[in-house]
Motif scaffolding. Structure first.
Motif: not given
Lengths: 265, 319
Positions: A74-96
């Motif tokens: 239930q930790n906000i900091l952890l959610l934040w970190l995971l969101l950042l990780g997800d965003l980085v992984i999403l950046l690596l995806l081709p736009p389609i």
């Protein structure tokens, strides 16, 4: 001399079709087509191929780990970190692919949020719950968009699932396509040939799915005969050997999981 | 009815997956036995899982303009046998969770319990009763309706328990925010009024068609004596396991005696309860004087089973 068309030719009399019935047939055909599209190779060729950096089993484990982390903490900091990780992984995806992941997350997320809105009246922590649900949906949608059916089977194999289970999953995926195509053809035939209203739409459904079940049996019998003819003894081809890199990756994965888990406590 | 992730606490998900493990094991063993007589069962389960997927995907029209889909649990149990149906439906749910985003990955155990266990087994039991009374179709209809509604009730209970099981110190729910008072009526009204009937019509019409077109393809239950053996085995197992109840510290919710109740309420127990009717059972709290507690539990379980068996015997018809 002028010829005058008879009255009955000038007025149009629409056929008495069951509007609702046509609607649901068309709707189901669309859904089936969308399902079959996921299996079509033409669809894959139209998109840039994805580079898979990690082995399928690790990808599956990582998704499970992230979902577990998200729902345990239930930790906000952890959610934040995971969101950042997800965003980085999403950046690596081709736009389609990126657009597809985000679209699916938006649609499924909207449903989830609609469902919990009334709980505002109950004084629940909607914001945290919504954030966690959206993150889980984002991760799941990322997984399902970037993973092919074969990779799921390989992942199950590498995770030492029993042979019989993998074999049955494999059959299911293959025959999902075959039966889906059969059902689509049936639906097309029905919608082309039916004129007027049927007494009860469910009678037709009984016919459709009854036929589909009989086809299921035929397929199963044929498949068994083919298996027997080729000397199948219930052993699936051995799983490809795991590379050393994969083992290292597993270690990294477990470390990150433990670190995040402790952080979130 | 597919419960998504984050609605159930991880502990509930863990419990449900643990509960499913023995059921899957028994299913695999049962199906293995079925394979010995009918060898095509292995590929059939795979193809049937694909069929179950298509059934769940197919939207049916309901009066009023909207659509609903059937699950087909009872129907598959009648067509393939309940154990094979359990496996096929579990497989479908697994693929839906992993590849199609329908139902949660962690909540897979709970979803499998609701849709792959309750539905086919309740449906099949009702179908068999109907078969004995020579009204198979009515049996199937009742089974389909009861099965989907019981599954919905279980899902409602699983969701509604979450605010009680997982909340912060201030009492704010961490997972599904709705209590039992909301989840059970919400799940049940939708299924009692609409989805239940869709399931009934779907199952009956498909069954009718297959019964007419290819009656030999229906699943034939093995001799009943064997299934009774399993039932007796289960009963003996439960008797042996009954002291497990001792592991749980504290009294079951709502089963407190007046003293415990007063402790929980921090005030005196309600007057109606202190002055109410008190029944002193022979073996109060399953403890028999002079015997160890676990032994008392086992003896109580055996006594209860024997009393029920005698009662059944009294009611049994003479052959």
């Amino acid at each position: 001399m002028s010829t005058k068309l008879p009255d009955w030719l000038t007025t149009s009399t629409p056929l008495p079709t069951g509007h609702q019935q046509r609607h649901f047939l068309a709707q189901n055909m669309q859904r089936l087509e969308r399902l079959l599209q996921r299996f079509s190779q033409a669809n894959d060729l139209a998109r840039p191929p994805l580079k898979h950096f990690i082995a399928p089993q690790h990808k599956l484990l990582a998704v499970l780990g992230v979902i577990l982390l998200l729902s345990l903490n239930q930790n906000i900091l952890l959610l934040w970190l995971l969101l950042l990780g997800d965003l980085v992984i999403l950046l690596l995806l081709p736009p389609i692919y990126l657009r597809q992941v985000l679209r699916q997350t938006a649609v499924t997320g909207a449903f989830a949020i609609l469902l919990i809105l009334p709980s505002l009246l109950l004084n629940a922590n909607v914001a945290l719950f919504a954030a966690k649900t959206l993150l889980i949906l984002l991760n799941l949608n990322y997984y399902r968009t970037t993973t092919t059916f074969n990779q799921v089977i390989t992942a199950l194999q590498q995770l030492h699932c029993p042979n019989s289970v993998i074999f049955v999953v494999d059959i299911t995926l293959i025959y999902l396509k075959m039966l889906g195509e059969f059902l689509l053809q049936l639906l097309q035939a029905v919608s082309l040939r039916t004129v007027g209203k049927s007494k009860h739409p469910y009678q037709m459904i009984g016919l459709l799915f009854g036929t589909l079940y009989l086809k299921t049996r035929d397929y199963a019998l044929d498949l068994y005969a083919a298996m027997e003819a080729r000397g199948f003894i219930g052993v699936y081809p051995a799983a490809p050997r795991t590379r050393q890199r994969d083992q290292l990756y597993l270690l990294l994965e477990v470390t990150v999981f433990c670190f995040l888990f402790l952080l979130g406590r | 009815m597919h419960i998504p992730d984050n609605y159930l606490s991880p502990a509930t998900c863990g419990v449900m997956i643990t509960a499913m493990a023995p059921i899957w094991t028994v299913s695999v063993l049962k199906v293995k036995a079925q394979i010995k007589t009918k060898k095509e069962t292995v590929p059939l389960i795979g193809v049937a899982a694909a069929l179950a997927f298509l059934i769940m995907m197919f939207n049916l029209p309901i009066p009023g303009g909207t659509t609903a889909h059937a699950v087909g649990g009872a129907l598959l149990a009648v067509l393939l046998g309940p154990w094979a149906a359990c496996l096929a439906l579990s497989l479908t749910l697994l693929l839906q969770a992993l590849l199609f985003g329908d139902g949660g990955v962690l909540a897979f155990g709970a979803n499998a319990f609701n849709m792959a266990v309750i539905m086919p087994f309740v449906g099949y039991a009702c179908f068999q009763i109907g078969q004995r009374l020579h009204h198979e179709k009515i049996g199937l209809a009742v089974g389909a309706y009861l099965g989907i509604n019981l599954a919905a009730l279980t899902a409602g209970i699983e969701l509604g328990l979450q605010p009680l099981l997982a909340h912060t110190s201030t009492g704010v729910a961490l997972y599904c925010p709705y209590g039992l008072k909301i989840t059970i009526p919400a799940m049940l009204t939708a299924h009692l009024l609409i989805a239940g009937w869709v399931e009934v019509l779907f199952s009956v019409f498909v069954y009718q068609f297959i019964k007419k077109a290819a009656p030999t393809t229906l699943y034939q239950a093995p001799a009943t004596a064997k299934s009774f053996k399993v039932f007796y085995g289960l009963l003996i197992g439960l008797i042996v396991l009954s002291p497990l109840g001792l592991l749980a510290s504290g009294t079951a919710w709502g089963e407190w005696n007046n003293h415990e109740l007063a402790q929980r309420l921090h005030t005196a127990a309600p007057a109606g309860m202190t002055h109410g009717f008190h029944f002193n059972a022979l073996f109060s709290d399953y403890a028999i004087h002079g015997l160890s507690l676990p032994l008392g539990y086992i003896l109580s379980a055996v006594t209860a089973v024997l009393i029920f068996a005698v009662a059944m015997r009294v009611l049994q018809h003479e052959h």
